[in-house]
Design an enzyme around this catalytic site. Structure first.
Site: not given
Ligand code: GFB
Length: 325
Positions: A116-118, A145, A149, A188
């Site tokens: 994920s981009s986070c 999260y 990841k 989201h």
């Protein structure tokens, strides 16, 4: 070394296990794989709970896929991430460790892990290139999260390094589309706004509340575009280097809300609920690695929102709590 070739990993005749096929991403991958000459293998939670090692090992030994797309995850929006840290950290650690290890044990030829981009630092230079990973502190609202990841990425890289396993990782930006979660406490921003704006229009409300300051910037990718990029990577990419998947363009949350209003046909105002968190100020991916490989996102935001809204209207009766009036 990055390897790209037309026939690096042909899917014809292979059994591809899509883990998480009931989720938004997994179901899009299943839709996309329907146009490949491969057999898609799935397993519902009743058949195997991916958080349980023995169940995953037994299922994998029995099913023996050739390839795995690891799209199973506990996911959610900013509030869910912030208030359910155990679910986001524990579930995701267990799912990825179990699936990656069991896949290797039965000799899966290729595995694609979804990050994920986070995973990138809260204040990473924008747009965020893949080498921004672990270069600074994480955004606190989704650190649980993100840590899970990041661990999945490292595990896939470790299997490649220690065992030569062909495991690759893709980092999608914020996603939306058919099959999303429209429950306001867990969703989201796009499904939340589609729902809130639609319900306000149906009820004739003059105002819709949006969380935070409206100024954070986000990049949004239509989920069927992601699925196309994943199949592209599965077939054409083999490297320990992670790959960002996005559009390369971002919008403010307020601009997003205005576009949602246009798509839904709503003429009311937006009010800001500043008691809710903004999260990271900006999250835009540098997609040059994927562009160089030859893939670009085809669906503009407004078109993706129109398709998603159409899907919502067609499926409203089975969306939990969705008020069709
Ligand atoms: O999509 P979202 O929940 O996740 O929120 P993140 C994006 C932005 O939209 C935030 C604002 O600034 C929110 O405050 N927003 C405005 C809203 N109105 C709403 C609303 O009604 N609902 C929601 N949910 N947001 C997630 C991470 O961060 O991004 C996940 O928490 C994951 O771990 C995902 O990485 C891609 O973009 O802030």
């Amino acid at each position: 070394m990055t390897a790209v070739a037309d026939d690096l990993f042909p899917l014809a005749g292979r059994r591809v296990f899509v883990a998480g096929h009931r989720g938004m991403v997994g179901s899009a991958v299943v839709r996309r794989l329907a146009s490949e000459d491969c057999a898609v293998v799935t397993a519902g939670r009743d058949a195997v709970d991916l958080r349980r090692q023995t169940e995953v090992e037994a299922w994998m030994a029995d099913s023996r896929p050739d390839a795995v797309v690891l799209a199973a995850a506990t996911v959610g929006g900013i509030l869910a991430n912030d208030t359910r840290p155990v679910d986001f950290l524990y579930d995701n650690l267990m799912i990825e460790a179990n699936v990656i290890a069991a896949a290797h044990r039965v000799g899966v030829a290729k595995l694609l892990f979804l990050g994920s981009s986070c995973i990138y630092p809260r204040l990473a230079p924008q747009p965020m290139a893949e080498d921004a990973l672990l270069s600074g502190p994480l955004e606190p609202t989704n650190q649980w999260y993100a840590v899970a990841k990041i661990t999945g990425i490292k595990l896939a890289q470790a299997y490649r390094r220690q065992h030569g396993a062909d495991m690759i990782s893709a980092m999608p930006t914020n996603l939306y589309g058919p099959g999303d979660n429209f429950d306001l406490a867990g969703s989201h921003v796009i499904p939340a706004l589609l729902r809130k704006v639609h319900e306000a229009k149906e009820r004739g409300d003059g105002e819709v509340e949006i969380w935070g300051s409206g100024t954070p910037r986000r990049e949004f990718l239509y989920v069927d575009d992601l699925a196309d990029a994943l199949v592209f990577l599965l077939k054409h990419y083999s490297s320990s280097e992670i790959v960002n998947v996005g559009t390369g363009e971002d919008v403010t949350i307020l601009d997003l809300a205005r576009t949602v209003a246009k798509v839904v046909g709503y003429r009311g105002r937006f009010a800001l609920d500043r008691t809710k968190p903004d999260g990271t100020p900006r999250k835009l991916l540098d997609v040059s690695r994927l562009s160089t490989l030859g893939w670009h996102a085809p669906t503009p935001l407004e078109e993706g929102l129109q398709r998603t809204y159409r899907w919502v209207l067609d499926n409203a009766e089975r969306l939990r709590g969705f008020d069709t009036v």
